[in-house]
Scaffold this active site. Structure first.
Site, PDB file in Angstrom:
ATOM      1  CG  PHE A   1      15.088   4.608  10.063  1.00 27.57           C
ATOM      2  CD1 PHE A   1      15.743   5.041  11.203  1.00 27.57           C
ATOM      3  CD2 PHE A   1      13.875   5.186   9.746  1.00 27.57           C
ATOM      4  CE1 PHE A   1      15.188   6.031  12.008  1.00 27.57           C
ATOM      5  CE2 PHE A   1      13.311   6.174  10.542  1.00 27.57           C
ATOM      6  CZ  PHE A   1      13.967   6.599  11.680  1.00 27.57           C
TER       7      PHE A   1
ATOM      8  CB  THR B   1       7.340   2.810   6.433  1.00 24.81           C
ATOM      9  OG1 THR B   1       7.984   4.083   6.349  1.00 24.81           O
ATOM     10  CG2 THR B   1       6.079   2.828   5.593  1.00 24.81           C
TER      11      THR B   1
ATOM     12  N   PRO C   1       2.279  -0.862   6.805  1.00 22.42           N
ATOM     13  CG  PRO C   1       1.701  -3.065   6.248  1.00 22.42           C
ATOM     14  CD  PRO C   1       2.539  -2.264   7.206  1.00 22.42           C
TER      15      PRO C   1
ATOM     16  CG  PHE D   1       6.951   0.623   1.188  1.00 23.72           C
ATOM     17  CD1 PHE D   1       6.725  -0.388   0.276  1.00 23.72           C
ATOM     18  CD2 PHE D   1       5.865   1.396   1.578  1.00 23.72           C
ATOM     19  CE1 PHE D   1       5.467  -0.628  -0.247  1.00 23.72           C
ATOM     20  CE2 PHE D   1       4.601   1.166   1.061  1.00 23.72           C
ATOM     21  CZ  PHE D   1       4.403   0.149   0.153  1.00 23.72           C
TER      22      PHE D   1
ATOM     23  CB  THR E   1      15.968   1.704   1.927  1.00 24.15           C
ATOM     24  OG1 THR E   1      14.968   2.471   1.249  1.00 24.15           O
ATOM     25  CG2 THR E   1      17.232   1.682   1.077  1.00 24.15           C
TER      26      THR E   1
ATOM     27  CD  GLN F   1       8.813  17.318 -23.851  1.00 21.83           C
ATOM     28  OE1 GLN F   1       8.503  16.382 -23.128  1.00 21.83           O
ATOM     29  NE2 GLN F   1       8.067  17.694 -24.882  1.00 21.83           N
TER      30      GLN F   1
ATOM     31  N   GLY G   1      13.658  13.591 -26.354  1.00 22.56           N
ATOM     32  CA  GLY G   1      12.584  13.212 -27.269  1.00 22.56           C
ATOM     33  C   GLY G   1      12.243  11.732 -27.170  1.00 22.56           C
TER      34      GLY G   1
ATOM     35  CD  GLU H   1      14.182   9.533   4.349  1.00 22.82           C
ATOM     36  OE1 GLU H   1      13.691   9.653   5.479  1.00 22.82           O
ATOM     37  OE2 GLU H   1      14.914   8.588   4.026  1.00 22.82           O
TER      38      GLU H   1
END
Length: 390
Positions: free
Chosen positions: A122, A125, A127, A155, A157, A337, A340, A364
């Site tokens: 698709f 997009t 620049p 960009f 996909t 987190q 760790g 999207e």
């Protein structure tokens, strides 16, 4: 809407085995090598993954929005690159054809997209045209029974491996904004279309993303989706509206996987003489994450059912995408987190998924764009109610 519960459960069971036995064991290698092995792609074809949302009349499974949501939740519990490989065909790269294509276009392309013979992409997009997609500069000049396309996309996909490009270009240079934009079906090999090298990315390694270049690319006027110029942006929005529900489902799967990984790690990792799972602050992160997942799943499934019922869910689709993508980011952060120092190391699933899911809040429609859309529609609806009261 689930049409056949037993059949749906069988499909989900098959997908679960594919995820557990084929995909998850390869995650680390694919992240390191940045490519999905071709035998895995062949297995995806054999399972029919490329055609889930394509109508049965054209060789697909014709899944409803609710069914597709459940599938997306299942397949995205492995690294998201697996779904990205076939996801264009069963989502954004085929939906323009499904909703607006001519019968000749559907017959020519949809069966080959459904089988995985063709990989679609698709190409919207640019620049200078991201969130403001209506400002695209790619042009399509009429020349007899043909159009000549010039411009570039970024960009995109699957662009480096795509066979069929849905290219959005301006056919009326005198009309600004959304009007005057048309969608074209352009096959790889057409003189004038080319793609750049795959981009190096933060995450989702193995999912190729790249530029599309159009230099005097000459296509027949019959290549316009639906055969009607000037309505391409409406076509794009129809495709994106459904894709936002799909993407919301794709945000839930990684969160489920991460909670499983959190529980497993917290039960094994010992500090101060006992598993860290015994500590309430660790339990809080697990509880908050699981609650987030249930809230997102309820919202997305309700919206999918309403779409299946024929309701306008434009605002709700934005809500799904906004909430689920932000939810997934929170869960991924908590996973790091809990892990760790290990969670910062590239050898752990927490680190890989943390990088992979960051993209969900960008494509999207960014979080901020969806917030604006939701606010706008909310205020319009309230103004309408107040106007009736007055």
């Amino acid at each position: 809407m689930i049409r056949d519960a037993a059949r749906m459960q069988a499909l989900l069971a098959d997908l679960r085995q594919f995820v557990l036995n084929t995909c998850i064991p390869l995650e680390a290698d694919i992240d390191r090598n940045d490519v999905i092995p071709e035998p895995v792609v062949d297995a995806m074809r054999q399972l029919g993954l490329f055609g889930h949302s394509i109508p049965e009349a054209y060789g697909g499974a014709g899944l409803t929005s609710e069914e597709l949501t459940l599938v997306n939740i299942e397949v995205s519990q492995a690294a998201t690159v697996f779904r990205a490989r076939f996801g264009g065909n069963t989502g954004i790269a085929s939906e323009s054809l499904v909703v607006d294509g001519t019968e000749a276009q559907k017959t020519r392309y949809l069966p080959r997209l459904a089988s995985g013979e063709l990989t679609g992409c698709f190409a919207l997009t640019e620049p200078e045209a991201g969130s403001d997609a209506t400002s695209l500069l790619t042009s399509a000049r009429r020349d007899g029974d043909h159009y000549v396309l010039n411009g570039s996309k970024c960009f995109i996909t699957n662009a480096p491996v795509a066979d069929l490009f849905t290219v959005f270009a301006r056919t009326d240079s005198d009309t600004p904004g959304a009007h005057g934009i048309s969608a074209f079906l352009v096959e790889r090999g057409t003189p004038g279309i080319s793609t750049g090298e795959p981009e190096r990315k933060m995450g989702q390694h193995g999912s190729p993303v790249g530029d599309v270049y159009l230099q005097d690319c000459r296509v027949s006027a019959t290549a316009i989706v639906g055969g009607q110029p000037g309505v391409g942006f409406k076509t794009a929005m129809k495709a994106l509206n459904k894709q936002r529900i799909n993407l919301a489902g794709l945000c839930i799967g990684p969160a489920i996987r991460l909670v499983d990984e959190m529980v497993r790690y917290a039960s094994q990792r010992r500090q101060f003489g006992k598993p860290i799972a015994d500590y309430q602050l660790v339990q809080q992160m697990i509880a908050d994450s699981n609650t987030d997942i249930h809230a997102a799943r309820a919202l997305v499934l309700e919206t999918a059912r309403r779409r299946d019922n024929g309701e306008d869910v434009t605002m709700e689709a934005s809500m799904c995408k906004l909430f689920a993508s932000e939810m997934c980011g929170r869960v991924a952060d908590r996973a790091v987190q809990i892990f760790g120092g290990s969670g910062y190391m590239a050898r752990t699933v927490a680190e890989r998924f943390y990088r992979d899911v960051r993209l969900f809040r960008l494509y999207e429609g960014t979080t901020q764009i969806h917030q604006l859309n939701i606010a706008k529609r909310t205020m319009q609806a309230r103004e309408g109610v107040l106007g009736q009261v007055g």
